[in-house]
Design a protein around this motif. Structure first.
Motif, PDB file in Angstrom:
ATOM      1  N   HIS A 196       0.835  -1.205   0.000  1.00  0.00           N
ATOM      2  CA  HIS A 196       0.000   0.000   0.000  1.00  0.00           C
ATOM      3  C   HIS A 196       0.873   1.260   0.000  1.00  0.00           C
ATOM      4  CE1 HIS A 196      -3.491   2.493   0.610  1.00  0.00           C
ATOM      5  NE2 HIS A 196      -3.024   2.962   1.756  1.00  0.00           N
ATOM      6  N   LEU A 197       1.998   1.201   0.690  1.00  0.00           N
ATOM      7  CA  LEU A 197       2.913   2.353   0.673  1.00  0.00           C
ATOM      8  C   LEU A 197       3.363   2.666  -0.742  1.00  0.00           C
ATOM      9  CD1 LEU A 197       5.419   2.100   3.677  1.00  0.00           C
ATOM     10  CD2 LEU A 197       3.435   3.595   3.414  1.00  0.00           C
ATOM     11  N   LEU A 198       3.670   1.637  -1.503  1.00  0.00           N
ATOM     12  CA  LEU A 198       4.097   1.838  -2.894  1.00  0.00           C
ATOM     13  C   LEU A 198       2.989   2.496  -3.708  1.00  0.00           C
ATOM     14  CD1 LEU A 198       5.903  -1.581  -3.500  1.00  0.00           C
ATOM     15  CD2 LEU A 198       6.978   0.659  -3.124  1.00  0.00           C
ATOM     16  N   THR A 199       1.750   2.114  -3.443  1.00  0.00           N
ATOM     17  CA  THR A 199       0.608   2.697  -4.160  1.00  0.00           C
ATOM     18  C   THR A 199       0.414   4.156  -3.769  1.00  0.00           C
ATOM     19  OG1 THR A 199      -0.501   0.547  -4.256  1.00  0.00           O
ATOM     20  CG2 THR A 199      -1.865   2.500  -4.562  1.00  0.00           C
ATOM     21  N   VAL A 200       0.473   4.429  -2.475  1.00  0.00           N
ATOM     22  CA  VAL A 200       0.274   5.803  -1.984  1.00  0.00           C
ATOM     23  C   VAL A 200       1.374   6.721  -2.504  1.00  0.00           C
ATOM     24  CG1 VAL A 200       0.325   7.254   0.084  1.00  0.00           C
ATOM     25  CG2 VAL A 200      -1.005   5.137   0.079  1.00  0.00           C
ATOM     26  N   ALA A 201       2.605   6.216  -2.541  1.00  0.00           N
ATOM     27  CA  ALA A 201       3.733   7.036  -2.982  1.00  0.00           C
ATOM     28  C   ALA A 201       3.577   7.498  -4.425  1.00  0.00           C
ATOM     29  CB  ALA A 201       5.033   6.269  -2.815  1.00  0.00           C
ATOM     30  N   ALA A 202       2.757   6.789  -5.198  1.00  0.00           N
ATOM     31  CA  ALA A 202       2.550   7.144  -6.607  1.00  0.00           C
ATOM     32  C   ALA A 202       1.506   8.246  -6.795  1.00  0.00           C
ATOM     33  CB  ALA A 202       2.135   5.905  -7.396  1.00  0.00           C
TER      34      ALA A 202
END
Length: 282
Positions: A196-202
């Motif tokens: 989810h962090l990877l998704t939010v960072a985008a």
């Protein structure tokens, strides 16, 4: 009050003390005569008027009554409540359960347009998954809250996350590298959180930085904090929740955030650290 070290809290206490002292002076009373009228020891008047001791609501009423200024009592009591609200012990904030504490913060999040968050130990609540939040709040409930309303509290925190996707808001999150591996629950929950962090960072309105755990770094970890626009900082301490509004102190936290941001990594480098944490979980 439990915390006197915060300049925001102390400044607010001093403003209240100054107002009480002015009321006494306008009434033509000195500290000794005021103490006699209230049935107090003179030392109590001195402690209140110099902001060494916070008065109770009853103290304020007695003070104003002795000075013939009863019409000012309720306004002063409201000021007292505001000062008390700057520092709240967890046991007081959570005495009715965790859901209420989560919901109480929603208006602050909805009126903020620029968020800055630094977290040394856990993923910030605004970018947590349901499962990760459930593990975090369950651990809190077991440690210090008798009422079990964890499911409702998790739902309230999830609802708060709508601010990420609505309105013209900007978010800057800094997490210590160690927070990527501080799982409270099952490995699958932590992996889901890191994905989810990877998704939010985008997201175009989000900056996510990871502060690497390295020897000789220029800035050491500090307590976790949130900066809301340029008006307020909230700090979660072991014993309670601190709200800071003094401009000089808010600026100190902003400077600290900027210094930590300078040594963080972003983009592909941050993603590599997140994926390495995921791989370490098997």
């Amino acid at each position: 009050m439990a915390v006197s070290g915060s300049s925001s809290v102390q400044a607010a206490r001093k403003v209240l003390a100054d107002r009480l002292r002015e009321i006494c002076k306008d009434a033509g009373l000195d500290g000794k005569r005021l103490a006699e009228a209230c049935g107090w020891h003179p030392a109590k008047v001195s402690r209140i008027s110099t902001a060494k001791t916070s008065p109770s609501a009853d103290d304020i009423r007695a003070w104003c009554r002795a000075c013939g200024a009863e019409d000012q009592a309720e306004d002063l009591i409201a000021s007292l409540r505001a000062v008390e609200g700057m520092w709240v012990e967890w046991r007081r904030m959570e005495r009715a359960g965790l859901r209420q504490a989560q919901e109480a913060r929603l208006p602050l999040y909805e009126r903020t347009r620029w968020f800055r968050s630094y977290s040394p130990g856990l993923i910030p609540g605004l970018i947590q998954t349901y499962g990760y939040t459930e593990d975090v709040l369950r651990a809190v409930q077991r440690r210090r809250v008798e009422i079990d309303d964890v499911a409702d509290a998790v739902a309230a925190r999830m609802e708060r996350q709508h601010v990420l996707y609505e309105g013209q808001r900007r978010f800057a999150f800094l997490v210590e590298e160690s927070a990527l591996r501080n799982a409270l629950g099952e490995p699958d929950t932590q992996v889901e959180q890191l994905e989810h962090l990877l998704t939010v960072a985008a997201l175009p309105n989000v900056s996510l930085g990871v502060v690497r755990t390295t020897i000789g770094r220029s800035r050491m970890p500090v307590e976790g904090f949130w900066i809301f626009d340029t008006a307020q900082v909230n700090v979660e301490l072991v014993s309670g929740y601190l709200t800071i509004t003094q401009p000089r102190e808010v600026a100190t936290y902003a400077d600290t955030f900027a210094a930590l941001a300078d040594i963080a990594v972003y983009g592909a480098k941050a993603q590599a650290l997140i994926r390495a944490a995921m791989n370490s979980l098997g």
